[in-house]
Design an enzyme around this catalytic site. Structure first.
Site, PDB file in Angstrom:
ATOM      1  N   ASP A 124       1.144  -1.600  -0.173  1.00 36.75           N
ATOM      2  CA  ASP A 124      -0.062  -0.241  -0.230  1.00 36.75           C
ATOM      3  C   ASP A 124       0.909   1.320  -0.131  1.00 36.75           C
ATOM      4  OD1 ASP A 124      -2.602   1.808  -0.178  1.00 36.75           O
ATOM      5  OD2 ASP A 124      -1.735   1.856   2.808  1.00 36.75           O
ATOM      6  N   ASP A 174      -2.108  -0.680   5.703  1.00 36.15           N
ATOM      7  CA  ASP A 174      -1.737  -0.105   7.411  1.00 36.15           C
ATOM      8  C   ASP A 174      -3.536   0.397   7.003  1.00 36.15           C
ATOM      9  OD1 ASP A 174      -1.730   1.963   5.853  1.00 36.15           O
ATOM     10  OD2 ASP A 174      -1.439   3.019   7.509  1.00 36.15           O
ATOM     11  N   ASP A 200      -7.421  -1.469   3.408  1.00 34.51           N
ATOM     12  CA  ASP A 200      -7.058  -2.379   3.487  1.00 34.51           C
ATOM     13  C   ASP A 200      -6.465  -3.917   3.318  1.00 34.51           C
ATOM     14  OD1 ASP A 200      -4.515  -0.687   1.792  1.00 34.51           O
ATOM     15  OD2 ASP A 200      -3.874  -0.412   3.659  1.00 34.51           O
TER      16      ASP A 200
END
Length: 647
Positions: free
Chosen positions: A339, A532, A536
């Site tokens: 990410d 995080d 996600d």
């Protein structure tokens, strides 16, 4: 003005430090029983060599049988009651069989080595547990509570969120909290594994069990004692230790059939030769030797000690692996998907510009009110920028994963959304968003009752260790990492170029991220997702395995992930993958070692003359070697420090 830490009554005596010597070994029951069995065996051997009466020698050896064999015998009998065949019972039967033909010395030797092997297994397990549970001893039992201008010493277990404590220079911090006064540097190596002290100022988080440096701190407690980072580390590793790896489950599945086969083969080796007139004593001795050397003790121990040692080692370096299965899966990683915000970047964006589209609109205030319950780094940045001004209360808060947030503020519906989620045709909005994105920033649109009132630009910075971590991941997996983000293409591309990532997929909603991961895995590719945020979580759930950057990670992400990093460094990702692969190599080496030992000893017994003592020593020796080999992963040398080249 009240002093940061006025005089206060002395704290009650602290708990005694845990001894550093090996004295804890005697707290393990199996160690005491094994030592007693060894003492009886050596006494019996001395009596035998000195020509003592046979009754005395036999009494000492049989006492060795009882002391060293009662526990595995009881475990084996209980397993038999549950219609399962335990390897321990095979060893006891073999020892008794040796005694029935007068080989009481050999049987006692088997009992001693078997008891010693079991004690070493327990020592390995206990050492793994102690390496993690020792973290709990780092947290002090008492804290200095500040209230009404006075201070008093209280039990750390009685602290509650909202309490304010004082931490003097050199003291250990007694609770997780946020610094509200003072500045210092804190040694967090016991929790995160970071070698250098971390600077702490107002607004920074601190953890229980870490050591304050030269400054005094006022800390507001933010977590219950049972929910501190150190307590959760211990809880997670304890839960992980209770799980079984896929390899271990497979071994246990075939162990029952294999053990039953050993019993059948032993009976055949005993009865068939006797039917043809063979000597009872020599035939029984060969059969008992076969039962011993064919037992899969070392194979059963081949898997879990290395994996549990690796889990304990990772936890000491700020990485929590939730299960042995997760550790195995980490080793399988073919492709790493990252990410952007909070993972590839520091997750601490700052406001770069605020554009007001309607005169008089408090764009930042409205956005901060709507975002005050958000866990996304962009939302936290907006709230932080509005600190010091009056922010109205918000109600009916709703997170819109991949889009933004919505809340009711002062009777109006306020939304803070990404440009992609803005469905309006306002040209000014598009123009301002494009300008922010061209500069490599991230834009959000602030809407009041559906009408755009402003545009906020935010900028994040790449983690300092990101380029090196990306290179290490590419070396480990032989495949360059991929970036999946909901951010705009320009900002994502610019950041990816700095990090050394060529494969970029931007402007993805959570389901789009999950779909991209599923597409990768269609050709049996094992994908590791590192993220995080709440957005996600779907991709993490779809992946073969996942890692949450836990220091700033959302609760849902931390719960979904198989691994959580407390240490705020992306370089821990290649480090834990390298550790998992080392654990897998140790498991394979153990299985090869155990299989080779069993095969060699069985063939020697069937086609040669394998002495019972040598068979016992070879079988139990291989078991001990396998256990000790797994313990090597507890060493700090097994962990590759961030910045080193993984192999």
């Amino acid at each position: 003005m009240t002093a940061l830490y006025p005089a206060v009554e002395p704290a009650p005596a602290a708990r005694p430090a845990r001894p550093r010597s090996g004295g804890w070994l005697w707290t393990v029951p199996s160690v005491r029983w094994a030592a007693a069995a060894l003492a009886l065996f050596l006494t019996g051997l001395a009596a035998q060599l000195l020509g003592a009466p046979q009754a005395v020698v036999w009494t000492l050896y049989l006492a060795c049988y009882v002391v060293g064999g009662w526990e595995p015998a009881w475990v084996g009998v209980r397993a038999l009651r549950n219609r399962t065949l335990d390897v321990d019972l095979l060893m006891i039967v073999a020892a008794i069989g040796a005694a029935t033909i007068g080989q009481v010395f050999d049987g006692a030797l088997l009992i001693v080595i078997f008891a010693t092997s079991g004690a070493l297994e327990d020592v390995a397990t206990t050492r793994t547990e102690r390496s993690v549970r020792g973290l709990l001893d780092l947290a002090p039992e008492h804290a200095t509570l500040l209230g009404d201008g006075s201070q008093r010493v209280v039990a750390a277990a009685d602290l509650r969120p909202g309490d304010v404590i004082v931490v003097r220079p050199g003291e250990r911090i007694s609770a997780d909290g946020t610094v509200i006064g003072g500045a210092s540097e804190v040694d967090q190596s016991s929790i995160t594994g970071e070698p250098l002290p971390a600077a702490k100022d107002v607004g920074d988080d601190v953890f229980a069990g870490t050591v304050n440096g030269s400054g005094a701190l006022r800390v507001e407690v933010t977590r219950e004692p049972s929910q501190t980072v150190v307590a959760r580390i211990v809880a997670m590793v304890t839960e992980a230790s209770a799980t079984k790896a896929t390899t271990q489950l497979f071994i246990e599945k075939i162990e029952q059939r294999y053990s039953a086969g050993v019993v059948v083969a032993t009976l055949a080796l005993l009865t068939v030769p006797l039917m043809f007139g063979a000597d009872l004593r020599s035939t029984l001795l060969r059969a008992m030797t076969f039962m011993i050397v064919a037992s899969p003790c070392a194979v059963v121990l081949a898997t879990m000690p290395p994996l549990l040692s690796a889990i304990a080692n990772a936890s000491r370096h700020g990485v929590l692996v939730k299960s042995a299965v997760a550790m195995e899966r980490l080793a399988d990683t073919d492709v790493v998907v990252l990410d952007k915000t909070g993972t590839l970047t520091a997750g601490e964006p700052v406001i770069s510009r605020v554009t007001v589209l309607i005169d008089g609109a408090d764009v930042l205030g409205m956005a901060a009110a709507a975002e005050q319950f958000s866990e996304h780094p962009l939302g936290r940045a907006i709230v932080a920028a509005a600190r010091g001004r009056v922010v109205p209360e918000a109600g009916d808060f709703t997170a819109l994963p991949g889009r933004g947030v919505r809340a009711r503020v002062a009777g109006h519906v306020v939304e803070v959304v990404s440009p992609a989620a803005y469905a309006g045709e306002n040209a000014a909005v598009r123009e301002h968003c494009a300008a922010i994105e061209n500069d490599g920033g991230t834009a959000v649109v602030v809407l009041e009752d559906g009408l755009p009132v402003g545009v906020i630009g935010l900028a994040d910075r790449l983690r300092p260790d990101a380029p090196a971590a990306v290179m290490q991941l590419a070396q480990l997996t032989k495949h360059p990492p991929m970036l999946l983000t909901g951010d705009n293409r320009r900002a994502a591309g610019r950041l990816a170029e700095e990090a050394g990532i060529a494969d970029v997929h931007a402007e993805l909603l959570p389901d789009g991220k999950a779909a991209a991961v599923q597409k990768l895995q269609r050709d049996n590719t094992h994908v590791l997702v590192v993220g995080d945020g709440v957005n996600d979580a779907p991709a993490m759930a779809a992946a073969h395995t996942s890692i949450a950057m836990g220091r700033a990670g959302a609760d849902l992400t931390v719960q979904t992930a198989d691994v959580v990093t407390i240490r705020d460094e992306l370089a821990t990702v290649p480090a834990v993958i390298a550790l998992a692969r080392r654990a897998r190599r140790v498991v394979i080496a153990n299985l090869v070692m155990a299989g080779a030992a069993i095969t060699t000893l069985v063939l020697w017994d069937l086609f040669g003359q394998l002495p019972l003592p040598l068979g016992v020593a070879g079988h139990e020796g291989s078991t001990i070697l396998v256990a000790l080999n797994g313990l090597r992963l507890l060493s700090n040398r097994a962990w590759i420090s961030p910045g080193a080249t993984p192999t």
